[in-house]
Design an enzyme around this catalytic site. Structure first.
Site, PDB file in Angstrom:
ATOM      1  N   ASP A   1       0.842  -1.205   0.000  1.00 33.81           N
ATOM      2  CA  ASP A   1       0.000   0.000   0.000  1.00 33.81           C
ATOM      3  C   ASP A   1       0.873   1.248   0.000  1.00 33.81           C
ATOM      4  OD1 ASP A   1      -2.152  -1.701   0.416  1.00 33.81           O
ATOM      5  OD2 ASP A   1      -2.127  -1.397   2.590  1.00 33.81           O
TER       6      ASP A   1
HETATM    7  N1  URA Z   1      -1.259  -5.838   4.173  1.00 32.03           N
HETATM    8  C1  URA Z   1      -1.697  -4.580   4.141  1.00 32.03           C
HETATM    9  O1  URA Z   1      -2.687  -4.251   4.771  1.00 32.03           O
HETATM   10  N2  URA Z   1      -1.024  -3.693   3.384  1.00 32.03           N
HETATM   11  C2  URA Z   1       0.094  -3.998   2.677  1.00 32.03           C
HETATM   12  O2  URA Z   1       0.675  -3.136   2.019  1.00 32.03           O
HETATM   13  C3  URA Z   1       0.532  -5.328   2.731  1.00 32.03           C
HETATM   14  C4  URA Z   1      -0.159  -6.230   3.478  1.00 32.03           C
END
Ligand code: URA
Length: 255
Positions: free
Chosen positions: A96
């Protein structure tokens, strides 16, 4: 490995091996054999097989605020801006925008496919700083599976690492990779994530890599990654061989 070195599709390469045309250090290879193209001499019809020409794999410590797609439609900085422009590489999977930590980038399409295929379920570990201190019930739910809008999550390894100032740090190992999975799991048990860092991809960790820094993977690290991606994992091994007694300690039992 033969397929990646340009000797044809996987099926065509299997046919080459089955036909006895492939040797490793002079011995005829058999299907399923492993070989090291750097240290061993692998030949097809007497011609040496080289590693894929120009294949690179970078390990990047992604900072928060950088998108992990190859190109961003809003003109924001991407992870590709943090590594050399040539050869062109692309991220293996995603983190993310607000997640930090380890991310692989490569120009090797077959390796990327192997590492991201859901069937392989390469384990990845995250350090999640959460609001509040999760109690035994919340930890058990995280380990055993949390009901999310896209279904129940698979068993995960979850460890309470530290607590301070009304917050907790959890080490969470997942073999799934759903969108915002760690954030949604923690929110579902009442402990929203305030900071999320990916600390391990299969066997790969690097506590010395500073945010925004990258390094090339060594050939033995690439091989270890490939081996981990091909390993079905404890739960899947048990399912494949149900008659074996369970020695305990598999995914889902926590640590
Ligand atoms: N889980 C999440 O919530 N975000 C990420 O970027 C990776 C795993």
């Amino acid at each position: 490995m033969l397929a990646r070195a340009g000797w044809g599709s996987r099926r065509a390469c299997e046919a080459l091996i089955a036909a006895g045309r492939v040797t490793v250090d002079g011995r005829t290879a058999r299907l399923g054999d492993r070989a090291d193209p750097i240290r061993q001499r692998i030949e097809v019809d007497g011609i040496r097989v080289a590693p894929p020409p120009g294949a690179v794999v970078y390990l990047l410590n992604k900072p928060a605020g950088v998108v992990s797609t190859a190109a961003d439609t809003h003109g924001r900085a991407t992870v590709c801006d943090l590594v050399p422009a040539e050869p062109r590489v692309f991220p293996v999977g995603r983190l993310d925008l607000d997640t930090e930590g380890l991310l692989l980038l490569t120009n090797d399409g077959e390796l990327a496919q192997l590492l991201t295929h859901p069937r392989h379920g390469l384990p990845k570990e995250y350090l999640a700083e959460v609001e509040g201190i999760p109690g035994p019930a919340a930890l058990r739910r995280l380990r055993e599976g949390v009901e999310l809008e896209d279904g129940r999550t698979a068993p995960a390894r979850v460890r309470l690492v530290q607590t301070a100032g009304g917050r907790a740090a959890l080490a969470i190992e997942l073999r799934e990779g759903r969108k915002r999975q760690v954030r949604r799991m923690c929110a579902a048990v009442g402990h929203p994530v305030v900071r999320l860092v990916r600390t391990r991809i299969g066997p790969l960790t690097d506590p010395h890599l500073l945010p925004g820094a990258w390094r090339l993977l060594r050939p033995e690290e690439v091989r270890a990654l490939e081996a981990a991606a091909r390993d079905p994992g404890p739960a899947r091994r048990r399912r494949a061989r149900p008659s074996r007694p369970d020695p305990g300690g598999g995914a889902g039992t926590g640590r």
